[in-house]
Scaffold this motif. Sequence first.
Motif, PDB file in Angstrom:
ATOM      1  N   ILE A   1       0.740  -1.341  -0.024  1.00  0.00           N
ATOM      2  CA  ILE A   1      -0.011  -0.038   0.200  1.00  0.00           C
ATOM      3  C   ILE A   1       0.858   1.418   0.031  1.00  0.00           C
ATOM      4  O   ILE A   1       0.496   2.196  -0.470  1.00  0.00           O
ATOM      5  CB  ILE A   1      -0.875   0.021   1.499  1.00  0.00           C
ATOM      6  N   SER A   2       1.883   1.296   0.782  1.00  0.00           N
ATOM      7  CA  SER A   2       2.904   2.557   0.760  1.00  0.00           C
ATOM      8  C   SER A   2       3.462   2.770  -0.629  1.00  0.00           C
ATOM      9  O   SER A   2       3.491   3.751  -0.987  1.00  0.00           O
ATOM     10  CB  SER A   2       4.052   2.113   1.639  1.00  0.00           C
ATOM     11  N   THR A   3       4.020   1.697  -1.289  1.00  0.00           N
ATOM     12  CA  THR A   3       4.273   1.869  -2.565  1.00  0.00           C
ATOM     13  C   THR A   3       3.564   2.104  -3.731  1.00  0.00           C
ATOM     14  O   THR A   3       3.752   3.289  -4.848  1.00  0.00           O
ATOM     15  CB  THR A   3       4.848   0.654  -3.219  1.00  0.00           C
ATOM     16  N   VAL A   4       2.293   1.762  -3.553  1.00  0.00           N
ATOM     17  CA  VAL A   4       1.161   2.029  -4.362  1.00  0.00           C
ATOM     18  C   VAL A   4       0.893   3.550  -4.065  1.00  0.00           C
ATOM     19  O   VAL A   4       0.582   4.464  -5.036  1.00  0.00           O
ATOM     20  CB  VAL A   4      -0.083   1.305  -4.317  1.00  0.00           C
ATOM     21  N   SER A   5       0.753   4.226  -2.812  1.00  0.00           N
ATOM     22  CA  SER A   5       0.582   5.447  -2.624  1.00  0.00           C
ATOM     23  C   SER A   5       1.530   6.383  -3.230  1.00  0.00           C
ATOM     24  O   SER A   5       1.114   7.538  -3.758  1.00  0.00           O
ATOM     25  CB  SER A   5       0.391   5.447  -1.035  1.00  0.00           C
ATOM     26  N   LEU A   6       2.993   5.941  -3.315  1.00  0.00           N
ATOM     27  CA  LEU A   6       3.850   6.739  -3.716  1.00  0.00           C
ATOM     28  C   LEU A   6       3.855   6.949  -5.158  1.00  0.00           C
ATOM     29  O   LEU A   6       3.867   7.964  -5.594  1.00  0.00           O
ATOM     30  CB  LEU A   6       5.175   6.256  -3.423  1.00  0.00           C
ATOM     31  N   ILE A   7       3.303   5.916  -5.807  1.00  0.00           N
ATOM     32  CA  ILE A   7       3.131   5.861  -7.169  1.00  0.00           C
ATOM     33  C   ILE A   7       1.883   6.617  -7.763  1.00  0.00           C
ATOM     34  O   ILE A   7       2.002   7.474  -8.280  1.00  0.00           O
ATOM     35  CB  ILE A   7       2.904   4.363  -7.885  1.00  0.00           C
TER      36      ILE A   7
END
Length: 239
Positions: A150-156
């Motif tokens: 979820i953190s990576t998706v939010s960064l993207i």
Amino acid sequence: LPNTLAYAGIQPFIGLTILALIVEISLSYFFLTIVQKASAIHRSKQFFDDTYIALKPLDDKADDHSEKVNNDSDVNLHMIAEYFLPSYILFIYDMVCFGTFFTCQVANVLSGSQAYHSLFNLRYQEVVPFYVWIGAIFLIFGRKLLVHIISTVSLIRCGLLTIMIVVCFIVGYSIHNTIYNDWRHSISPLFIALNAMGGTARMMPYLINLVKFNKKSMIYFFLAIISAQATGAILNIIW
């Protein structure tokens, strides 16, 4: 949403976004205080329960039961209410929490479905069921996977939003439309600002279970919350 924001103008949007940011930071601070107290009470109860179990011999079934209880004992909104609210208000509190999450999901479904409806040139009614079903399947069966990505998706997503902001700058500079400010249409920017930053307090009971329970970690945790809210406000204003 851009069409309705155009009626308000930039001054109401900036003013209401800053107001929403101040309110959300204050709410996060007070809510973090409550969550810390609930976590301290919960940890002390677990400590005494573990000490009692260690001193008293139990059979295998009781050991298995105690392990299951301890593995499913993270701090959550219902547990916080049990610690600080009387029993006759607990049901009302649960209903308020249910209504809050329900309205948030309705807002997410409406905004997300409208975006995909415009993207794929489909009817709005055709997109809503698939949007809800796919999201529900991910939440029910892919929770463990989502926690890690979820953190990576939010960064993207923030990166894509930044690209969209640059494109909006270029288009806005080439159009040269006159900006009008009208506070009578301020409900739209207020809705966007609260929707962008209002989920922090709801996530804090879950996130605090991942943080070390000491003063330094809690300060960093609160600073991370403020940074996230401020970043969301700045990106919304620039957009």
